[in-house]
Design a protein around this motif. Structure first.
Motif, PDB file in Angstrom:
ATOM      1  N   ARG A  22      -4.616  -4.770  -8.898  1.00 13.88           N
ATOM      2  CA  ARG A  22      -5.708  -3.878  -9.293  1.00 13.88           C
ATOM      3  C   ARG A  22      -5.953  -2.901  -8.151  1.00 13.88           C
ATOM      4  N   VAL A  23      -5.966  -1.623  -8.491  1.00 18.43           N
ATOM      5  CA  VAL A  23      -6.107  -0.567  -7.490  1.00 18.43           C
ATOM      6  C   VAL A  23      -7.165   0.425  -7.966  1.00 18.43           C
ATOM      7  N   GLN A  24      -7.985   0.886  -7.036  1.00 16.93           N
ATOM      8  CA  GLN A  24      -8.972   1.921  -7.348  1.00 16.93           C
ATOM      9  C   GLN A  24      -8.723   3.105  -6.424  1.00 16.93           C
ATOM     10  N   THR A  25      -8.717   4.302  -6.994  1.00 19.22           N
ATOM     11  CA  THR A  25      -8.500   5.525  -6.222  1.00 19.22           C
ATOM     12  C   THR A  25      -9.424   6.615  -6.745  1.00 19.22           C
ATOM     13  N   LEU A  59       2.305   1.679  -3.502  1.00 23.31           N
ATOM     14  CA  LEU A  59       1.275   2.155  -4.424  1.00 23.31           C
ATOM     15  C   LEU A  59       0.946   3.624  -4.185  1.00 23.31           C
ATOM     16  N   ASP A  60       0.894   4.012  -2.925  1.00 23.38           N
ATOM     17  CA  ASP A  60       0.636   5.407  -2.577  1.00 23.38           C
ATOM     18  C   ASP A  60       1.770   6.306  -3.075  1.00 23.38           C
ATOM     19  N   ARG A 117       0.834  -1.212   0.000  1.00 26.84           N
ATOM     20  CA  ARG A 117       0.000   0.000   0.000  1.00 26.84           C
ATOM     21  C   ARG A 117       0.865   1.257   0.000  1.00 26.84           C
ATOM     22  N   MET A 157      -7.725   5.236  -1.725  1.00 28.61           N
ATOM     23  CA  MET A 157      -7.054   4.171  -2.471  1.00 28.61           C
ATOM     24  C   MET A 157      -7.436   2.826  -1.875  1.00 28.61           C
ATOM     25  N   ARG A 158      -7.782   1.919  -2.761  1.00 27.14           N
ATOM     26  CA  ARG A 158      -8.194   0.585  -2.337  1.00 27.14           C
ATOM     27  C   ARG A 158      -7.524  -0.452  -3.225  1.00 27.14           C
ATOM     28  N   VAL A 159      -6.785  -1.353  -2.604  1.00 25.18           N
ATOM     29  CA  VAL A 159      -6.206  -2.469  -3.345  1.00 25.18           C
ATOM     30  C   VAL A 159      -7.340  -3.457  -3.558  1.00 25.18           C
TER      31      VAL A 159
END
Length: 179
Positions: A122-125, A31-32, A28, A110-112
């Motif tokens: 796959r990530v959604q932000t 990704l951030d 996380r 942000m959500r993995v």
């Protein structure tokens, strides 16, 4: 418009080849960091570094939510491959005529979503992009979400796919810069 960050070279986010082997908080954080550097390059107008966030065989789209939800292929902007991203930067810098503007991205939530079998993530932000020109106040340019597929590319975290799914059916002004 020359960006204030012209002399700043963004260091790649380094990760192991197998993203699934990372501890969840470390993944996380990586990704951030990738997202923070991505929006920095856009907001500070250091666009020459924008293609560096993507693998060679990438997909980048800016697409209305309605088209995305109905699985319609029409996007406002679609780039298949890093070469098309570099062409977009060249167009912005050398051929497009437009009133100078500044962007500011705000991201949250942000959500993995999933770690896939191939090791991609796959990530959604959520995002909001504000835009201003010299003679206007800030306005909300785009609101939506990033749907990303992130991979380890030679130990560097990169986007294999970035879909910018915006919530309205139109964008109020001309789309010049990536979202």
């Amino acid at each position: 418009m020359s960006g204030r960050g012209d002399r700043v070279k963004i260091a790649p986010v380094t990760v192991p080849a197998d993203l699934a082997s990372m501890q969840p908080l470390d993944l996380r954080a990586a990704l951030d960091a990738l997202l923070a550097d991505y929006v920095y390059v856009l907001d500070e107008d250091v666009l020459d570094q924008w293609p560096d966030f993507f693998v060679d065989d990438c997909l980048y789209k800016i697409i209305p939510r309605e088209n995305f939800e109905m699985d319609l292929p029409l996007a406002v902007l679609s780039c298949e491959g890093r070469g098309m991203l570099m062409d977009r930067v060249t167009a912005i810098r050398e051929t497009l005529l437009f009133e100078p503007r500044a962007l500011r991205h705000i991201t949250s939530g942000m959500r993995v979503a999933e770690i896939e079998r191939d090791g991609s993530v796959r990530v959604q932000t959520n995002y909001v992009v504000y835009e201003n020109t010299a003679d206007e106040t800030n306005n909300v340019f785009s609101v939506g979400r990033y749907l990303d597929r992130v991979v380890s590319d030679d130990g560097r975290l990169k986007y294999a796919e970035k879909l910018c799914v915006f919530d309205t059916s139109v964008i109020d002004t001309s789309l010049i810069y990536p979202i």
